[in-house]
Design a protein around this motif. Structure first.
Motif, PDB file in Angstrom:
ATOM      1  N   ALA A  50     -11.027  -7.263  -7.781  1.00  0.00           N
ATOM      2  CA  ALA A  50     -10.194  -6.404  -6.940  1.00  0.00           C
ATOM      3  C   ALA A  50      -8.959  -6.020  -7.731  1.00  0.00           C
ATOM      4  O   ALA A  50      -8.414  -6.835  -8.477  1.00  0.00           O
ATOM      5  CB  ALA A  50      -9.796  -7.131  -5.658  1.00  0.00           C
ATOM      6  N   ARG A 101      -2.945  -5.573  -1.293  1.00  0.00           N
ATOM      7  CA  ARG A 101      -3.634  -5.007  -2.454  1.00  0.00           C
ATOM      8  C   ARG A 101      -3.371  -5.875  -3.672  1.00  0.00           C
ATOM      9  O   ARG A 101      -2.266  -6.371  -3.850  1.00  0.00           O
ATOM     10  CB  ARG A 101      -3.091  -3.621  -2.809  1.00  0.00           C
ATOM     11  CG  ARG A 101      -3.441  -2.521  -1.875  1.00  0.00           C
ATOM     12  CD  ARG A 101      -2.752  -1.244  -2.353  1.00  0.00           C
ATOM     13  NE  ARG A 101      -3.022  -0.140  -1.469  1.00  0.00           N
ATOM     14  CZ  ARG A 101      -3.835   0.862  -1.769  1.00  0.00           C
ATOM     15  NH1 ARG A 101      -4.435   0.907  -2.937  1.00  0.00           N
ATOM     16  NH2 ARG A 101      -4.040   1.825  -0.907  1.00  0.00           N
ATOM     17  N   VAL A 114     -13.881  -6.785   2.805  1.00  0.00           N
ATOM     18  CA  VAL A 114     -13.301  -7.550   1.708  1.00  0.00           C
ATOM     19  C   VAL A 114     -11.822  -7.817   2.002  1.00  0.00           C
ATOM     20  O   VAL A 114     -11.076  -6.878   2.279  1.00  0.00           O
ATOM     21  CB  VAL A 114     -13.470  -6.774   0.384  1.00  0.00           C
ATOM     22  CG1 VAL A 114     -12.842  -7.516  -0.768  1.00  0.00           C
ATOM     23  CG2 VAL A 114     -14.947  -6.530   0.114  1.00  0.00           C
ATOM     24  N   ASN A 174      -8.079  -6.194  -1.802  1.00  0.00           N
ATOM     25  CA  ASN A 174      -8.373  -4.797  -2.113  1.00  0.00           C
ATOM     26  C   ASN A 174      -7.496  -4.273  -3.231  1.00  0.00           C
ATOM     27  O   ASN A 174      -6.467  -4.866  -3.514  1.00  0.00           O
ATOM     28  CB  ASN A 174      -8.166  -3.961  -0.846  1.00  0.00           C
ATOM     29  CG  ASN A 174      -9.262  -4.221   0.150  1.00  0.00           C
ATOM     30  OD1 ASN A 174     -10.336  -3.695   0.007  1.00  0.00           O
ATOM     31  ND2 ASN A 174      -9.000  -5.062   1.147  1.00  0.00           N
ATOM     32  N   PRO A 175      -7.834  -3.162  -3.826  1.00  0.00           N
ATOM     33  CA  PRO A 175      -9.071  -2.409  -3.665  1.00  0.00           C
ATOM     34  C   PRO A 175     -10.239  -3.096  -4.377  1.00  0.00           C
ATOM     35  O   PRO A 175     -10.090  -3.636  -5.466  1.00  0.00           O
ATOM     36  CB  PRO A 175      -8.770  -1.056  -4.313  1.00  0.00           C
ATOM     37  CG  PRO A 175      -7.664  -1.331  -5.275  1.00  0.00           C
ATOM     38  CD  PRO A 175      -6.882  -2.486  -4.717  1.00  0.00           C
ATOM     39  N   LEU A 176     -11.384  -3.083  -3.710  1.00  0.00           N
ATOM     40  CA  LEU A 176     -12.606  -3.655  -4.272  1.00  0.00           C
ATOM     41  C   LEU A 176     -13.050  -2.798  -5.445  1.00  0.00           C
ATOM     42  O   LEU A 176     -13.145  -1.580  -5.339  1.00  0.00           O
ATOM     43  CB  LEU A 176     -13.704  -3.692  -3.201  1.00  0.00           C
ATOM     44  CG  LEU A 176     -15.100  -4.112  -3.643  1.00  0.00           C
ATOM     45  CD1 LEU A 176     -15.100  -5.536  -4.182  1.00  0.00           C
ATOM     46  CD2 LEU A 176     -16.090  -3.970  -2.502  1.00  0.00           C
ATOM     47  N   ARG A 177     -13.318  -3.427  -6.584  1.00  0.00           N
ATOM     48  CA  ARG A 177     -13.783  -2.685  -7.765  1.00  0.00           C
ATOM     49  C   ARG A 177     -15.252  -2.958  -8.053  1.00  0.00           C
ATOM     50  O   ARG A 177     -15.988  -2.054  -8.359  1.00  0.00           O
ATOM     51  CB  ARG A 177     -12.936  -3.043  -8.982  1.00  0.00           C
ATOM     52  CG  ARG A 177     -11.494  -2.699  -8.722  1.00  0.00           C
ATOM     53  CD  ARG A 177     -10.653  -2.164  -9.799  1.00  0.00           C
ATOM     54  NE  ARG A 177     -11.122  -2.091 -11.130  1.00  0.00           N
ATOM     55  CZ  ARG A 177     -11.190  -0.949 -11.817  1.00  0.00           C
ATOM     56  NH1 ARG A 177     -10.865   0.168 -11.245  1.00  0.00           N
ATOM     57  NH2 ARG A 177     -11.566  -0.963 -13.059  1.00  0.00           N
ATOM     58  N   LEU A 231     -10.843   1.522   2.200  1.00  0.00           N
ATOM     59  CA  LEU A 231      -9.920   0.393   2.239  1.00  0.00           C
ATOM     60  C   LEU A 231      -9.842  -0.098   3.671  1.00  0.00           C
ATOM     61  O   LEU A 231      -9.520   0.697   4.554  1.00  0.00           O
ATOM     62  CB  LEU A 231      -8.519   0.822   1.773  1.00  0.00           C
ATOM     63  CG  LEU A 231      -8.379   1.106   0.292  1.00  0.00           C
ATOM     64  CD1 LEU A 231      -7.020   1.725   0.005  1.00  0.00           C
ATOM     65  CD2 LEU A 231      -8.571  -0.140  -0.524  1.00  0.00           C
ATOM     66  N   PRO A 232     -10.107  -1.327   3.971  1.00  0.00           N
ATOM     67  CA  PRO A 232     -10.573  -2.326   3.025  1.00  0.00           C
ATOM     68  C   PRO A 232     -11.987  -2.028   2.557  1.00  0.00           C
ATOM     69  O   PRO A 232     -12.775  -1.392   3.261  1.00  0.00           O
ATOM     70  CB  PRO A 232     -10.520  -3.628   3.809  1.00  0.00           C
ATOM     71  CG  PRO A 232     -10.482  -3.252   5.238  1.00  0.00           C
ATOM     72  CD  PRO A 232      -9.938  -1.865   5.318  1.00  0.00           C
ATOM     73  N   GLY A 233     -12.284  -2.503   1.352  1.00  0.00           N
ATOM     74  CA  GLY A 233     -13.615  -2.326   0.786  1.00  0.00           C
ATOM     75  C   GLY A 233     -14.657  -3.063   1.610  1.00  0.00           C
ATOM     76  O   GLY A 233     -14.341  -4.005   2.345  1.00  0.00           O
ATOM     77  N   VAL A 260      -2.889  -1.810   3.320  1.00  0.00           N
ATOM     78  CA  VAL A 260      -4.295  -1.838   3.739  1.00  0.00           C
ATOM     79  C   VAL A 260      -4.336  -2.521   5.096  1.00  0.00           C
ATOM     80  O   VAL A 260      -3.849  -3.648   5.245  1.00  0.00           O
ATOM     81  CB  VAL A 260      -5.170  -2.619   2.726  1.00  0.00           C
ATOM     82  CG1 VAL A 260      -6.612  -2.703   3.215  1.00  0.00           C
ATOM     83  CG2 VAL A 260      -5.107  -1.949   1.360  1.00  0.00           C
ATOM     84  N   THR A 292     -16.606   0.919  -2.604  1.00  0.00           N
ATOM     85  CA  THR A 292     -15.251   0.902  -3.153  1.00  0.00           C
ATOM     86  C   THR A 292     -14.432   2.100  -2.711  1.00  0.00           C
ATOM     87  O   THR A 292     -13.250   2.182  -3.032  1.00  0.00           O
ATOM     88  CB  THR A 292     -15.302   0.874  -4.691  1.00  0.00           C
ATOM     89  OG1 THR A 292     -15.997   2.033  -5.148  1.00  0.00           O
ATOM     90  CG2 THR A 292     -16.017  -0.376  -5.185  1.00  0.00           C
TER      91      THR A 292
END
Length: 188
Positions: A135, A51, A73, A76-79, A108-110, A185, A105
């Motif tokens: 991220a 992350r 992705v 992470n976390p994807l924003r 997880l994973p994004g 993640v 989003t």
């Protein structure tokens, strides 16, 4: 699918003053060392959890669009998705419209969902697609889960106390695993 860091976090999860208080350091002689250990501790917690703690800009490089239309992705976390480019046959970068992609989003994973129509194929067989993303948990430490901030403190103290100890004699404390385990993640 490699991910390349474009811009690191604007701040660290803990300040130099907080770190010095935690370490019980009351002088300024080691400020540069402690500041570098804060960064190393954050990076270690990020590696253990997969992350990004505080928002960072990353580039995901791909050779081709996936047949499934889903891109997991690696950071992470994807924003959000910032931009997408493909390299055409002439070697020029061509922007792909942002509305051709959806950032999932919530998981997880994004995941990045690629639209079925209007997405041009890359003109280069290797590294023909670049997806720029943000991220992290937020722009400041206020958004980072408190167990992860505590994990940064634990790693920082470990690095500070064992800076002269080489080898396996300097294993991380067991409580570190308890702090990071719920936030790991998994890889797809």
């Amino acid at each position: 699918m490699p991910a390349i860091l474009l811009a690191g976090p604007a701040a660290e999860p803990i300040t130099l003053a907080e770190a010095k208080t935690y370490l019980r350091v009351d002088h300024d002689a080691e400020d540069a060392l402690i500041a570098s250990l804060i960064t190393a501790a954050r990076a270690t917690v990020e590696a253990l959890t997969r992350r990004a703690l505080i928002d960072q800009n990353w580039r995901i490089v791909r050779d081709a669009w996936p047949a499934s239309g889903l891109i997991p992705v690696p950071v992470n976390p994807l924003r959000e998705i910032l931009a997408v480019h493909v390299v055409d046959a002439g070697g020029a970068e061509v922007a792909v419209p942002a509305d051709a992609f959806t950032a999932d989003t919530a998981r997880l994973p994004g995941l990045i969902r690629v639209g079925r129509g209007g997405v041009p194929a890359p003109g280069r067989a290797l590294a023909g697609i670049a997806i720029d993303i943000v991220a992290g948990h937020g722009a400041s430490a206020d958004h980072v889960p408190s167990p992860l901030v505590e994990a940064v403190r634990v790693v920082l103290a470990h690095f500070y106390e064992h800076r002269d100890v080489p080898g396996p004699g300097a294993a991380f404390p067991a409580r570190l695993d308890a702090l990071v385990a719920p936030f790991r993640v998994t890889r797809l």
